[in-house]
Design a protein around this motif. Structure first.
Motif, PDB file in Angstrom:
ATOM      1  N   VAL A 108       0.843  -1.193   0.000  1.00 25.30           N
ATOM      2  CA  VAL A 108       0.000   0.000   0.000  1.00 25.30           C
ATOM      3  C   VAL A 108       0.879   1.245   0.000  1.00 25.30           C
ATOM      4  O   VAL A 108       1.932   1.282   0.641  1.00 25.30           O
ATOM      5  CB  VAL A 108      -0.917   0.029   1.250  1.00 25.30           C
ATOM      6  CG1 VAL A 108      -1.752   1.308   1.274  1.00 25.30           C
ATOM      7  CG2 VAL A 108      -1.814  -1.179   1.293  1.00 25.30           C
ATOM      8  N   ALA A 109       0.445   2.270  -0.711  1.00 24.12           N
ATOM      9  CA  ALA A 109       1.083   3.584  -0.646  1.00 24.12           C
ATOM     10  C   ALA A 109       0.005   4.638  -0.839  1.00 24.12           C
ATOM     11  O   ALA A 109      -0.983   4.409  -1.558  1.00 24.12           O
ATOM     12  CB  ALA A 109       2.169   3.728  -1.710  1.00 24.12           C
ATOM     13  N   ARG A 110       0.204   5.791  -0.190  1.00 23.49           N
ATOM     14  CA  ARG A 110      -0.778   6.868  -0.320  1.00 23.49           C
ATOM     15  C   ARG A 110      -0.064   8.185  -0.581  1.00 23.49           C
ATOM     16  O   ARG A 110       1.013   8.449  -0.042  1.00 23.49           O
ATOM     17  CB  ARG A 110      -1.636   6.985   0.931  1.00 23.49           C
ATOM     18  CG  ARG A 110      -2.745   8.029   0.770  1.00 23.49           C
ATOM     19  CD  ARG A 110      -3.845   7.898   1.775  1.00 23.49           C
ATOM     20  NE  ARG A 110      -4.936   8.816   1.449  1.00 23.49           N
ATOM     21  CZ  ARG A 110      -6.068   8.899   2.132  1.00 23.49           C
ATOM     22  NH1 ARG A 110      -6.280   8.075   3.150  1.00 23.49           N
ATOM     23  NH2 ARG A 110      -6.999   9.759   1.781  1.00 23.49           N
ATOM     24  N   GLN A 111      -0.690   9.004  -1.421  1.00 21.64           N
ATOM     25  CA  GLN A 111      -0.173  10.330  -1.752  1.00 21.64           C
ATOM     26  C   GLN A 111      -1.365  11.267  -1.833  1.00 21.64           C
ATOM     27  O   GLN A 111      -2.119  11.254  -2.805  1.00 21.64           O
ATOM     28  CB  GLN A 111       0.580  10.275  -3.079  1.00 21.64           C
ATOM     29  CG  GLN A 111       1.301  11.563  -3.442  1.00 21.64           C
ATOM     30  CD  GLN A 111       2.040  11.403  -4.756  1.00 21.64           C
ATOM     31  OE1 GLN A 111       1.423  11.336  -5.825  1.00 21.64           O
ATOM     32  NE2 GLN A 111       3.359  11.325  -4.685  1.00 21.64           N
ATOM     33  N   GLY A 112      -1.558  12.067  -0.797  1.00 13.24           N
ATOM     34  CA  GLY A 112      -2.719  12.940  -0.755  1.00 13.24           C
ATOM     35  C   GLY A 112      -4.006  12.139  -0.747  1.00 13.24           C
ATOM     36  O   GLY A 112      -4.210  11.267   0.109  1.00 13.24           O
ATOM     37  N   GLU A 113      -4.879  12.413  -1.723  1.00 18.77           N
ATOM     38  CA  GLU A 113      -6.151  11.703  -1.797  1.00 18.77           C
ATOM     39  C   GLU A 113      -6.067  10.420  -2.617  1.00 18.77           C
ATOM     40  O   GLU A 113      -7.058   9.714  -2.766  1.00 18.77           O
ATOM     41  CB  GLU A 113      -7.225  12.616  -2.418  1.00 18.77           C
ATOM     42  CG  GLU A 113      -7.606  13.808  -1.544  1.00 18.77           C
ATOM     43  CD  GLU A 113      -8.774  14.572  -2.114  1.00 18.77           C
ATOM     44  OE1 GLU A 113      -9.072  14.379  -3.315  1.00 18.77           O
ATOM     45  OE2 GLU A 113      -9.401  15.349  -1.367  1.00 18.77           O
TER      46      GLU A 113
END
Length: 358
Positions: A108-113
């Motif tokens: 998993v990775a997240r960048q902002g929305e």
């Protein structure tokens, strides 16, 4: 029970509750009586790569070009994952496509929305690939098959675009083989093994004399598009164009093979599973026999893709699938295409049937 399952996911801060989308993964698998997939750092990095891809790039091509070797690879991009409608789509995807495919690992990775999740079914754990110390002209390749997999076969597309196959050394679940390589020339290696769903791609990678390389085939468009009646015609045209390119004759479309391929494509889409043998289903030869097809040579290719061009690029790049499409005895082809809705848009379940027919 839930706390034990969450411990498998790793790399989460112990004092923090799991993010809702990770909680959804665990509860979906547990509800279906399956072990949740394991979160690993390698696929967290793959998810970061997916976030950096251009909007029009195919994520599976991007990830394979960066070394993700697993045969079954499912990347998912979500925008604003906490929004209720997006969350419901995510939960449906987990039940219909992820859990049904028995995927084993994720990142998993997240960048902002924007959230990226990369799932794989890791049926072969590869060891680091090294050059032979004796002459430097061979690569030593080894790994361990997951429980329930066996009878491995290696397919290699050589620099001259010919495909050869051979069996590796097998000791228990451990496989090993040496591959001759030419300097500055790349070869595509595919490992096929018999699993719970029939023959399955368990690894796909490109190597040169230094080991794993990053080259990969990109989807392309046909030079001639006249006469299409739908995606099945387009895929047949792509196959024939590439056969002609390497000096082979065109395959003839066959209505019965179209029907058998379409039936299996529809069944895969309904179950959300890409496999030669579906749960409760029959092997390819039995399905073909039930349709009255009698042949001394037959192959089935299956795929999941966003577009027909992408499906053909992946099948043609795959040594075992290319070997089926370029077998010198086959004369006819049938294609089935079934549409479904994935988490980030429409997907195509694709089946190719090629056979020798009078």
């Amino acid at each position: 029970m839930l706390a034990c399952a969450l411990a498998l996911l790793g790399s989460l801060a112990e004092a923090q509750p799991p993010a809702p989308w990770i909680h959804d993964i665990v509860t979906t698998f547990e509800t279906l009586g399956k072990a949740p997939p394991e979160r690993i750092t390698e696929l967290d990095r793959a998810a970061e790569i997916a976030l950096s891809a251009e909007p029009d790039e195919d994520l599976r091509h991007v990830l394979r070009s960066r070394g993700v070797h697993d045969g079954l690879l499912l990347p998912v991009l979500l925008v604003d994952p906490e929004e209720p409608t997006v969350r419901r789509r995510w939960q449906m995807l987990l039940q219909d496509q992820v859990a049904s495919q028995s995927l084993t690992h994720f990142g998993v990775a997240r960048q902002g929305e924007r959230l990226a999740v990369v799932f794989v079914r890791r049926a072969l754990e590869l060891d680091p690939i090294i050059a032979s110390e004796s002459d430097g002209r061979h690569l030593a390749i080894s790994g361990r098959l997951a429980s329930g997999y066996g009878d491995p076969v290696i397919y290699v597309t050589r620099p001259d675009q010919r495909v050869r196959s051979f069996r590796p050394m097998l000791l228990g679940q451990q496989i090993s083989f040496k591959l001759p390589v030419q300097e500055e020339a790349a070869a595509i290696i595919e490992v096929i093994a018999a699993g719970p769903r029939g023959a399955e791609v368990v690894a796909l990678l490109t190597v040169n004399h230094q080991g794993v390389t990053r080259t990969i085939t990109r989807p392309r468009e046909l030079t001639e598009k006249a006469g299409w009646r739908g995606p099945s015609d387009e895929l047949i045209a792509l196959v024939n164009e590439d056969r002609v390119r390497i000096g082979m004759s065109r395959l003839k479309p066959d209505s019965t093979l179209n029907q058998t391929a379409s039936q299996h494509a529809q069944a895969m889409a309904k179950q959300g599973v890409v496999a030669h043998v579906l749960p409760g289903g029959e092997p390819p030869a039995e399905r073909l026999g039930a349709a009255g097809v009698r042949t001394r040579r037959f192959f089935e290719n299956v795929a999941l893709a966003r577009t027909v061009e992408q499906a053909h690029a992946e099948l043609w790049e795959s040594p075992s699938h290319r070997m089926a499409l370029t077998d010198e005895l086959i004369t006819h082809i049938g294609v089935g295409v079934a549409r479904a809705i994935g988490a980030d848009g429409p997907v195509l379940y694709i089946v190719e049937h090629v056979a020798h027919r009078p």
